[in-house]
Design a protein around this motif. Structure first.
Motif, PDB file in Angstrom:
ATOM      1  N   CYS A   5       0.832  -1.198   0.000  1.00 33.63           N
ATOM      2  CA  CYS A   5       0.000   0.000   0.000  1.00 33.63           C
ATOM      3  C   CYS A   5       0.867   1.247   0.000  1.00 33.63           C
ATOM      4  O   CYS A   5       2.026   1.214   0.389  1.00 33.63           O
ATOM      5  CB  CYS A   5      -0.888   0.036   1.237  1.00 33.63           C
ATOM      6  SG  CYS A   5      -1.980  -1.373   1.375  1.00 33.63           S
ATOM      7  N   PRO A   7       1.111   5.306   1.482  1.00 32.77           N
ATOM      8  CA  PRO A   7       0.556   6.076   2.596  1.00 32.77           C
ATOM      9  C   PRO A   7      -0.718   6.800   2.161  1.00 32.77           C
ATOM     10  O   PRO A   7      -0.819   7.257   1.030  1.00 32.77           O
ATOM     11  CB  PRO A   7       1.662   7.081   2.928  1.00 32.77           C
ATOM     12  CG  PRO A   7       2.909   6.465   2.413  1.00 32.77           C
ATOM     13  CD  PRO A   7       2.494   5.688   1.191  1.00 32.77           C
ATOM     14  N   GLY A   9      -4.932   8.230   3.751  1.00 31.95           N
ATOM     15  CA  GLY A   9      -5.975   8.210   4.765  1.00 31.95           C
ATOM     16  C   GLY A   9      -6.932   9.357   4.568  1.00 31.95           C
ATOM     17  O   GLY A   9      -6.858  10.089   3.578  1.00 31.95           O
ATOM     18  N   GLU A  25      -0.064  12.200   5.846  1.00 27.58           N
ATOM     19  CA  GLU A  25      -0.150  10.755   6.036  1.00 27.58           C
ATOM     20  C   GLU A  25       1.200  10.078   5.823  1.00 27.58           C
ATOM     21  O   GLU A  25       1.561   9.165   6.558  1.00 27.58           O
ATOM     22  CB  GLU A  25      -1.203  10.157   5.093  1.00 27.58           C
ATOM     23  CG  GLU A  25      -2.633  10.478   5.483  1.00 27.58           C
ATOM     24  CD  GLU A  25      -3.108   9.701   6.699  1.00 27.58           C
ATOM     25  OE1 GLU A  25      -2.495   8.667   7.075  1.00 27.58           O
ATOM     26  OE2 GLU A  25      -4.116  10.114   7.296  1.00 27.58           O
ATOM     27  N   GLU A  28       3.166  10.689   8.933  1.00 25.34           N
ATOM     28  CA  GLU A  28       2.665   9.900  10.064  1.00 25.34           C
ATOM     29  C   GLU A  28       2.979   8.416   9.921  1.00 25.34           C
ATOM     30  O   GLU A  28       3.291   7.740  10.895  1.00 25.34           O
ATOM     31  CB  GLU A  28       1.145  10.066  10.198  1.00 25.34           C
ATOM     32  CG  GLU A  28       0.708  11.431  10.667  1.00 25.34           C
ATOM     33  CD  GLU A  28      -0.806  11.585  10.681  1.00 25.34           C
ATOM     34  OE1 GLU A  28      -1.534  10.613  10.367  1.00 25.34           O
ATOM     35  OE2 GLU A  28      -1.276  12.696  10.998  1.00 25.34           O
ATOM     36  N   GLU A  29       2.893   7.877   8.702  1.00 33.87           N
ATOM     37  CA  GLU A  29       3.014   6.438   8.508  1.00 33.87           C
ATOM     38  C   GLU A  29       4.450   5.961   8.315  1.00 33.87           C
ATOM     39  O   GLU A  29       4.807   4.882   8.788  1.00 33.87           O
ATOM     40  CB  GLU A  29       2.147   5.991   7.331  1.00 33.87           C
ATOM     41  CG  GLU A  29       0.666   6.181   7.612  1.00 33.87           C
ATOM     42  CD  GLU A  29      -0.226   5.758   6.473  1.00 33.87           C
ATOM     43  OE1 GLU A  29       0.234   5.009   5.591  1.00 33.87           O
ATOM     44  OE2 GLU A  29      -1.390   6.185   6.458  1.00 33.87           O
ATOM     45  N   ASN A  76       5.676   3.700  11.331  1.00 29.80           N
ATOM     46  CA  ASN A  76       4.701   3.635  12.415  1.00 29.80           C
ATOM     47  C   ASN A  76       4.287   2.166  12.538  1.00 29.80           C
ATOM     48  O   ASN A  76       3.581   1.655  11.673  1.00 29.80           O
ATOM     49  CB  ASN A  76       3.497   4.523  12.083  1.00 29.80           C
ATOM     50  CG  ASN A  76       2.433   4.482  13.148  1.00 29.80           C
ATOM     51  OD1 ASN A  76       2.359   3.554  13.941  1.00 29.80           O
ATOM     52  ND2 ASN A  76       1.580   5.487  13.147  1.00 29.80           N
ATOM     53  N   SER A  78       2.123   0.567  14.117  1.00 25.49           N
ATOM     54  CA  SER A  78       0.694   0.231  14.144  1.00 25.49           C
ATOM     55  C   SER A  78       0.072   0.300  12.749  1.00 25.49           C
ATOM     56  O   SER A  78      -1.058  -0.140  12.559  1.00 25.49           O
ATOM     57  CB  SER A  78      -0.057   1.150  15.108  1.00 25.49           C
ATOM     58  OG  SER A  78      -0.076   2.476  14.621  1.00 25.49           O
ATOM     59  N   GLU A  79       0.819   0.839  11.775  1.00 23.38           N
ATOM     60  CA  GLU A  79       0.275   0.964  10.426  1.00 23.38           C
ATOM     61  C   GLU A  79       1.134   0.325   9.335  1.00 23.38           C
ATOM     62  O   GLU A  79       0.619  -0.033   8.282  1.00 23.38           O
ATOM     63  CB  GLU A  79       0.074   2.447  10.078  1.00 23.38           C
ATOM     64  CG  GLU A  79      -0.915   3.138  10.986  1.00 23.38           C
ATOM     65  CD  GLU A  79      -1.438   4.426  10.387  1.00 23.38           C
ATOM     66  OE1 GLU A  79      -1.784   4.424   9.202  1.00 23.38           O
ATOM     67  OE2 GLU A  79      -1.484   5.422  11.120  1.00 23.38           O
ATOM     68  N   VAL A  80       2.448   0.191   9.584  1.00 21.72           N
ATOM     69  CA  VAL A  80       3.369  -0.266   8.538  1.00 21.72           C
ATOM     70  C   VAL A  80       4.288  -1.349   9.076  1.00 21.72           C
ATOM     71  O   VAL A  80       4.938  -1.166  10.109  1.00 21.72           O
ATOM     72  CB  VAL A  80       4.225   0.919   8.015  1.00 21.72           C
ATOM     73  CG1 VAL A  80       5.174   0.475   6.924  1.00 21.72           C
ATOM     74  CG2 VAL A  80       3.336   2.052   7.524  1.00 21.72           C
TER      75      VAL A  80
END
Length: 88
Positions: A5, A7, A9, A25, A28-29, A76, A78-80
């Motif tokens: 994917c 980044p 959102g 994003e 953040e990611e 991050n 929790s996302e990546v």
């Protein structure tokens, strides 16, 4: 879940446009600073599988003399799970 994917959102109220959302994003990611990306443009919105409108924003990072090193990104967790780079 085994997907590749980019980044992205939903827009925050402080985002001035879709490019601002994409840059926020990415920061953040994967920890990619806004000043590290040259926004080249955006594509027409498309509908995702979940019926959400998605507007791809195209940007350049680094270059032939200064390629992106994915090991220097700050992911991050929790996302990546992982990041990689493909030179164009």
């Amino acid at each position: 879940a085994g997907e590749i994917c980019f980044p992205g959102g939903q827009a925050d109220p402080a985002d001035t446009d879709v490019a601002a959302t994409a840059l926020r994003e990415a920061q953040e990611e994967v920890g990619l600073g806004r000043s590290e990306v040259e926004v080249l443009g955006q594509m027409s919105p498309i509908l995702s599988r979940g019926k959400m409108a998605v507007t791809p924003v195209i940007g350049a990072v680094g270059g032939a003399r200064d390629p992106l090193d994915p090991h220097q990104l700050k992911l991050n967790p929790s996302e990546v799970a992982a990041a990689f780079a493909l030179p164009l």
